[in-house]
Design a protein around this motif. Sequence first.
Motif, PDB file in Angstrom:
ATOM      1  N   GLY A 238       0.834  -1.194   0.000  1.00 13.46           N
ATOM      2  CA  GLY A 238       0.000   0.000   0.000  1.00 13.46           C
ATOM      3  C   GLY A 238       0.864   1.236   0.000  1.00 13.46           C
ATOM      4  O   GLY A 238       2.045   1.189   0.334  1.00 13.46           O
ATOM      5  N   ASP A 239       0.259   2.332  -0.386  1.00 15.42           N
ATOM      6  CA  ASP A 239       0.981   3.596  -0.459  1.00 15.42           C
ATOM      7  C   ASP A 239       0.121   4.687   0.146  1.00 15.42           C
ATOM      8  O   ASP A 239      -1.049   4.472   0.465  1.00 15.42           O
ATOM      9  CB  ASP A 239       1.317   3.922  -1.914  1.00 15.42           C
ATOM     10  N   GLY A 240       0.700   5.861   0.313  1.00 10.94           N
ATOM     11  CA  GLY A 240      -0.048   6.965   0.872  1.00 10.94           C
ATOM     12  C   GLY A 240       0.860   8.013   1.464  1.00 10.94           C
ATOM     13  O   GLY A 240       2.096   7.868   1.461  1.00 10.94           O
ATOM     14  N   PRO A 241       0.282   9.069   2.006  1.00 15.73           N
ATOM     15  CA  PRO A 241       1.079  10.203   2.478  1.00 15.73           C
ATOM     16  C   PRO A 241       1.996   9.902   3.656  1.00 15.73           C
ATOM     17  O   PRO A 241       2.936  10.658   3.906  1.00 15.73           O
ATOM     18  CB  PRO A 241       0.024  11.244   2.862  1.00 15.73           C
ATOM     19  N   LEU A 242       1.759   8.818   4.392  1.00 13.46           N
ATOM     20  CA  LEU A 242       2.593   8.499   5.545  1.00 13.46           C
ATOM     21  C   LEU A 242       3.755   7.568   5.217  1.00 13.46           C
ATOM     22  O   LEU A 242       4.536   7.222   6.107  1.00 13.46           O
ATOM     23  CB  LEU A 242       1.749   7.851   6.657  1.00 13.46           C
ATOM     24  N   ARG A 243       3.895   7.183   3.963  1.00 10.87           N
ATOM     25  CA  ARG A 243       4.897   6.158   3.645  1.00 10.87           C
ATOM     26  C   ARG A 243       6.317   6.568   4.042  1.00 10.87           C
ATOM     27  O   ARG A 243       7.042   5.785   4.681  1.00 10.87           O
ATOM     28  CB  ARG A 243       4.855   5.822   2.149  1.00 10.87           C
ATOM     29  N   ALA A 244       6.739   7.769   3.669  1.00 12.98           N
ATOM     30  CA  ALA A 244       8.113   8.194   3.983  1.00 12.98           C
ATOM     31  C   ALA A 244       8.354   8.197   5.484  1.00 12.98           C
ATOM     32  O   ALA A 244       9.418   7.772   5.964  1.00 12.98           O
ATOM     33  CB  ALA A 244       8.376   9.573   3.393  1.00 12.98           C
ATOM     34  N   ARG A 245       7.376   8.650   6.246  1.00 16.42           N
ATOM     35  CA  ARG A 245       7.521   8.688   7.704  1.00 16.42           C
ATOM     36  C   ARG A 245       7.622   7.275   8.285  1.00 16.42           C
ATOM     37  O   ARG A 245       8.417   7.028   9.201  1.00 16.42           O
ATOM     38  CB  ARG A 245       6.313   9.416   8.311  1.00 16.42           C
ATOM     39  N   LEU A 246       6.846   6.352   7.754  1.00 16.94           N
ATOM     40  CA  LEU A 246       6.886   4.971   8.235  1.00 16.94           C
ATOM     41  C   LEU A 246       8.202   4.297   7.873  1.00 16.94           C
ATOM     42  O   LEU A 246       8.770   3.539   8.677  1.00 16.94           O
ATOM     43  CB  LEU A 246       5.711   4.184   7.654  1.00 16.94           C
ATOM     44  N   GLU A 247       8.699   4.556   6.675  1.00 17.22           N
ATOM     45  CA  GLU A 247       9.995   3.977   6.283  1.00 17.22           C
ATOM     46  C   GLU A 247      11.104   4.489   7.190  1.00 17.22           C
ATOM     47  O   GLU A 247      11.988   3.718   7.594  1.00 17.22           O
ATOM     48  CB  GLU A 247      10.285   4.323   4.825  1.00 17.22           C
ATOM     49  N   LEU A 248      11.052   5.771   7.529  1.00 17.18           N
ATOM     50  CA  LEU A 248      12.060   6.336   8.431  1.00 17.18           C
ATOM     51  C   LEU A 248      11.969   5.698   9.811  1.00 17.18           C
ATOM     52  O   LEU A 248      12.987   5.342  10.412  1.00 17.18           O
ATOM     53  CB  LEU A 248      11.860   7.851   8.538  1.00 17.18           C
ATOM     54  N   ARG A 249      10.745   5.523  10.299  1.00 16.06           N
ATOM     55  CA  ARG A 249      10.577   4.901  11.615  1.00 16.06           C
ATOM     56  C   ARG A 249      11.103   3.474  11.624  1.00 16.06           C
ATOM     57  O   ARG A 249      11.750   3.046  12.582  1.00 16.06           O
ATOM     58  CB  ARG A 249       9.104   4.908  12.021  1.00 16.06           C
TER      59      ARG A 249
END
Length: 381
Positions: A238-249
């Motif tokens: 899945g994709d969406g606006p939180l993806r970059a933040r989740l990958e960083l976490r």
Amino acid sequence: MRIVRLANFVTPASGGLRTALRELGRGYRAAGHEPVLIVPGERAGVRDTDQGRVVTLPGTLLPGTGGYRVLTDRRRVARLLEGLAPDRIEVSDRTTLRWTGAWARHRRIPAVMVSHETADGVLRSWGLPRSAALRAADALNSRTAHAYARVVCTTEWAEREFVRVGARNVVRAPLGVDLVGRRPGLRDPRVRERHARVDEILLLLCSRLSVEKRPGLALDALAALRGRGVAAKLVVAGDGPLRARLELRARERRLPVTFLGHVEDRAALGALQATADVCLAPGPCETFGLAALEAMACGTPVVADAASALPEIIGGAGAAAAHHGDAFASAVQALLLRPERARREAARARAECFGWEEAVAAFLGAHEAPAMGAWGSGGRR
């Protein structure tokens, strides 16, 4: 009958709403009706599809939503509706499209609004305090119930917020799942080898990565499991606006998470859903949960947020957990204590309670529209 359907918040990539619109359109058409779907897009267009005619109107892009668009030009939508001369109207957005209820009532056209999410749940997911969210939701739901001939809720859980405001025009119509395209036989050892070792637990999150879906809880559950010494990995489809933040976490916490983005290939997604040990459904305001039901149709049990409608859907074939990582981790472990064959057979059996034939019949019943074709006789074309 010509059933004109309007929907906002439909992304270019498939999701639960897009799947529901497609399958209902196919069912209406097979039952002898003429479905027309109106959705927002980047530019205007008309396509004839297996779900009927799909009309795209230019829609306003909502910033920070990962691609959501809405139909904001009321005059253009109204002109289109006048030209289509619908016998029935079905609306999948209780906010910006609520005006269509009054438009239809003025013309004596029966109109139905489909509740795909709880208003108070969405408002709370965006940070509104519970009491304020409930007041706002009650006001919105009262106006919605007054605007439409009927309000369709897919679960008893979703119906409660309308019962709370005294709405008397609510009907229940569950959604369905593709029991042929989603099946345990899609399980693929090569997919397993790609993502996890034999001795590791493979978790799957199939979700839009946006605030209301709370995808970060899946990472918290993975961290809790690994903190208990459980060898587990997580795949996110899945994709969406939180993806970059989740990958960083995930990187900062050194969690073994694979982010696949949107998986367009339906067969590939089905293989993932059938191969995982457990699917996670952390969204607290889900009114049905098609991705979770697809996983169960593939024989994969689901751990769902106890505050959502999913416990009503998954029944004893899955597990419900409070909204924090430790609770989700414990639910995963409890499911995995069951014999594998038994838990996978139970998941499939529960999914078989939700076929699209029954869903289409229930929605046509809400429209008071006869089923004249293959669906009405118990089969599908």
